[in-house]
Enzyme design. Structure first.
Site, PDB file in Angstrom:
ATOM      1  N   LYS A   1       5.516  -4.066   0.593  1.00  0.00           N
ATOM      2  CA  LYS A   1       5.041  -3.252  -0.540  1.00  0.00           C
ATOM      3  C   LYS A   1       6.406  -2.619   1.043  1.00  0.00           C
ATOM      4  O   LYS A   1       6.629  -1.609   2.053  1.00  0.00           O
ATOM      5  CB  LYS A   1       4.115  -2.085  -0.218  1.00  0.00           C
ATOM      6  CG  LYS A   1       3.975  -1.058  -0.990  1.00  0.00           C
ATOM      7  CD  LYS A   1       2.817  -0.579  -0.890  1.00  0.00           C
ATOM      8  CE  LYS A   1       2.347   0.734  -1.660  1.00  0.00           C
ATOM      9  NZ  LYS A   1       2.819   0.506  -2.941  1.00  0.00           N
TER      10      LYS A   1
HETATM   11  N1  PMP Z   1       0.917  -3.399  -7.308  1.00  0.00           N
HETATM   12  C1  PMP Z   1       1.997  -2.205  -7.157  1.00  0.00           C
HETATM   13  C2  PMP Z   1       3.416  -3.069  -7.539  1.00  0.00           C
HETATM   14  C3  PMP Z   1       1.793  -1.542  -7.003  1.00  0.00           C
HETATM   15  O1  PMP Z   1       2.692  -0.824  -5.900  1.00  0.00           O
HETATM   16  C4  PMP Z   1       0.818  -1.309  -6.502  1.00  0.00           C
HETATM   17  C5  PMP Z   1       0.201  -0.026  -5.112  1.00  0.00           C
HETATM   18  N2  PMP Z   1       0.783   1.385  -6.163  1.00  0.00           N
HETATM   19  C6  PMP Z   1      -0.190  -1.985  -6.149  1.00  0.00           C
HETATM   20  C7  PMP Z   1      -0.036  -3.132  -7.631  1.00  0.00           C
HETATM   21  C8  PMP Z   1      -1.583  -1.552  -6.283  1.00  0.00           C
HETATM   22  O2  PMP Z   1      -2.035  -1.819  -4.535  1.00  0.00           O
HETATM   23  P1  PMP Z   1      -3.246  -0.786  -4.378  1.00  0.00           P
HETATM   24  O3  PMP Z   1      -4.374  -1.503  -5.101  1.00  0.00           O
HETATM   25  O4  PMP Z   1      -2.840  -1.312  -2.609  1.00  0.00           O
HETATM   26  O5  PMP Z   1      -3.041   0.502  -4.081  1.00  0.00           O
END
Ligand code: PMP
Length: 316
Positions: free
Chosen positions: A176
């Protein structure tokens, strides 16, 4: 101003009344490298490689009724991202957990969106990350901006982005990272099309994820979601739905490679994410899904998710 260590254990719930409105916004405190700074003075150096190169990583996390949802999983993903970037976090995980609780508490929040950022730190203008001796740590806790409640009834319209998700070999989407331009440009495609989200395929044409959410489909009562091998952020909400929410509803989830044709042919499509939780998709481009509304399995999973986080959000 320096901070006093929070007496609570990292997994203890937060217990402060919520401040509200513009006053709360104006008096927000941001945690930067061990100090709580007034929002208006909360700044970082222009020589920080987080600013110069998008060099760093982050997490978006939610607190529900004073409990930080999946705190431990978010911290683990954050430190995994940092490790893959060969970025040395300045503080150990337990201290960051404590600082997150402190930042939520000091801002009088119980339902909150928490942003945790590690930047590479201040260095020279060159690319070399190892000339940045100390990484930066920032924690922002704010009230959460949600999709309008009506969208959970009517469903979200999405498009399929032209732009593919960046391949694992180039920059693993499981990291991330602070460089979100791949997602941002796909989001711009969505905005240009008048919708809020876009499905992204990988460079081999397999479905990967959306710009800020993971994707699931339902076909003949069976739920499936793209395998992480397609290249994606390993969503914490995705994992919670696969491991806890769906099994509690008696619905197994299969992780598999899928094509966009599978999405168009699905009985239901839904997205998962920290901000969105579980939200149904009503249209992919011009194609209605589930008769252009939100299907029953999506409703069931969404309700079960809400019940679990509102009653006693797990922090593990
Ligand atoms: N994919 C991307 C590219 C993201 O940035 C996010 C988070 N906003 C998610 C999936 C979902 O991840 P999470 O459930 O950990 O928020």
């Amino acid at each position: 101003m320096s901070t006093t260590p929070c007496a609570e254990s990292p997994m203890a719930p937060i217990a402060k009344p919520a401040a509200s409105g513009a006053t709360a916004q104006a008096t927000r405190k941001i945690w930067i490298d061990g100090e709580l700074i007034d929002r208006e003075h909360a700044t970082v150096s222009v020589f920080d490689h987080g600013f110069l190169y998008g060099d760093g990583c982050f997490e978006g996390i939610r607190a529900y009724n004073g409990r930080i949802f999946k705190l431990q999983s978010h911290l683990e993903r954050m430190y995994r991202s940092a490790e893959k970037l060969r970025l040395t976090p300045r503080y150990p995980m337990a201290e960051v957990a404590q600082a997150m609780r402190q930042t939520v508490n000091v801002n009088g929040l119980r339902d909150a969106y928490i942003r945790l950022v590690f930047s590479r730190g201040v260095g020279t203008l060159g690319l070399n990350p190892f000339q940045c001796p100390v990484s930066g740590t920032v924690i922002i806790a704010d009230s959460i901006e949600l999709y309008p409640p009506a969208l959970y009834e009517s469903g979200l319209k999405v498009i399929v982005a032209d732009r593919p998700r960046i391949p694992i070999k180039c920059l693993d989407p499981a990291i991330k990272s602070l460089n979100y331009l791949n997602n941002i440009m796909a989001k711009v495609e969505a905005i240009d099309a008048g919708v809020l989200e876009a499905i992204m395929l990988n460079t081999e044409g397999f479905v990967s994820e959306c710009t800020g959410d993971n994707l699931f489909i339902v076909k003949d009562g069976k739920v499936s979601t793209p395998s992480v091998d397609a290249g994606m952020l390993h969503g914490i909400t995705r994992r919670f739905v696969i491991d806890d929410v769906a099994p509690a509803c008696g619905i197994p989830v299969e992780e598999r490679m899928m094509r966009i044709e599978d999405v168009f042919a699905a009985d239901e499509v839904f997205l998962t994410g920290t901000a969105a939780e579980v939200i149904g998709v009503s249209h992919v481009g011009e194609t209605p899904i589930s008769g252009g509304t939100v299907g029953p399995i999506t409703h069931k999973l969404s309700d079960e998710f809400r019940r679990r986080v509102s009653e006693n959000a797990p922090e593990d």
